[in-house]
Write a protein that holds these residues in place. Structure first.
Motif, short mmCIF file in Angstrom:
data_model
loop_
_atom_site.label_atom_id
_atom_site.label_comp_id
_atom_site.label_asym_id
_atom_site.label_seq_id
_atom_site.Cartn_x
_atom_site.Cartn_y
_atom_site.Cartn_z
N GLY A 4 63.76 17.89 11.19
CA GLY A 4 62.63 17.33 11.11
C GLY A 4 62.41 15.94 10.63
N ARG A 5 63.31 15.60 9.54
CA ARG A 5 63.41 14.12 9.06
C ARG A 5 64.85 13.80 8.93
N ILE A 6 65.03 12.45 8.85
CA ILE A 6 66.26 12.02 8.51
C ILE A 6 65.93 10.88 7.51
N VAL A 7 66.73 10.74 6.49
CA VAL A 7 66.38 9.68 5.31
C VAL A 7 67.50 8.53 5.63
N GLU A 38 57.31 7.28 5.25
CA GLU A 38 57.73 8.21 6.26
C GLU A 38 57.49 7.68 7.71
N LEU A 40 56.40 8.30 11.26
CA LEU A 40 56.54 9.32 12.12
C LEU A 40 56.83 9.30 13.70
N ALA A 46 62.21 13.92 15.42
CA ALA A 46 62.48 13.83 13.91
C ALA A 46 62.02 12.36 13.37
N ASN A 47 61.14 12.64 12.14
CA ASN A 47 60.74 11.63 11.40
C ASN A 47 61.76 10.82 10.66
N LEU A 48 61.70 9.45 10.44
CA LEU A 48 62.29 8.86 9.65
C LEU A 48 62.05 8.76 8.34
N MET A 49 62.52 8.77 7.11
CA MET A 49 62.10 8.58 5.81
C MET A 49 62.99 7.49 5.08
N HIS A 51 63.83 4.99 2.55
CA HIS A 51 64.25 4.91 1.17
C HIS A 51 64.82 3.70 0.80
#
Length: 118
Positions: A4-7, A38, A40, A46-49, A51
């Motif tokens: 779902g997400r990649i940081v 985030e 979208l 997959a969303n990118l987070m 940071h």
């Protein structure tokens, strides 16, 4: 269970947001009080987070590469070049084509027609 997400830890948060928004159509989601922005995915992927990286974190590791599915790699590569993003040469693989570049923090990315190979 889908990924779902990649940081992504980055030096310049705003430049990174602009990069993924401009070239790959991600939409930023900013929550008040949240240190992460985030991005979208435009297609339900997959969303990118994004940071802010710590001072000791090394940028541009090659342990992970983001690969974007693009049916016509050459045309997408040319469009990006017109907008200021230069991908490297086209590489012929086993039934597909890909090209590599880096985001503003040096993270490796690729565009690939692998998902569309016959």
């Amino acid at each position: 269970m889908p990924l779902g997400r990649i940081v992504l830890y980055v030096r310049d948060v705003e430049a990174t947001i602009d990069f993924y928004q401009r070239y790959f159509s991600f939409k930023p989601l900013r929550q008040e009080g949240d240190r992460i922005v985030e991005l979208l995915a435009p297609d339900g992927g997959a969303n990118l987070m994004i940071h802010q990286a710590g001072k000791a974190q090394k940028m541009g590791q090659v342990l992970v590469k983001l690969v974007f599915d693009v049916e016509n790699v050459d045309a997408f590569r040319a469009k990006c070049a017109g907008d200021g993003l230069e991908f490297g040469p086209l590489h012929q693989a086993d039934g597909y084509v890909f090209a590599n570049a880096k985001d503003p923090s040096g993270n490796p990315i690729a565009i690939s027609s692998r998902a569309f190979r016959r």
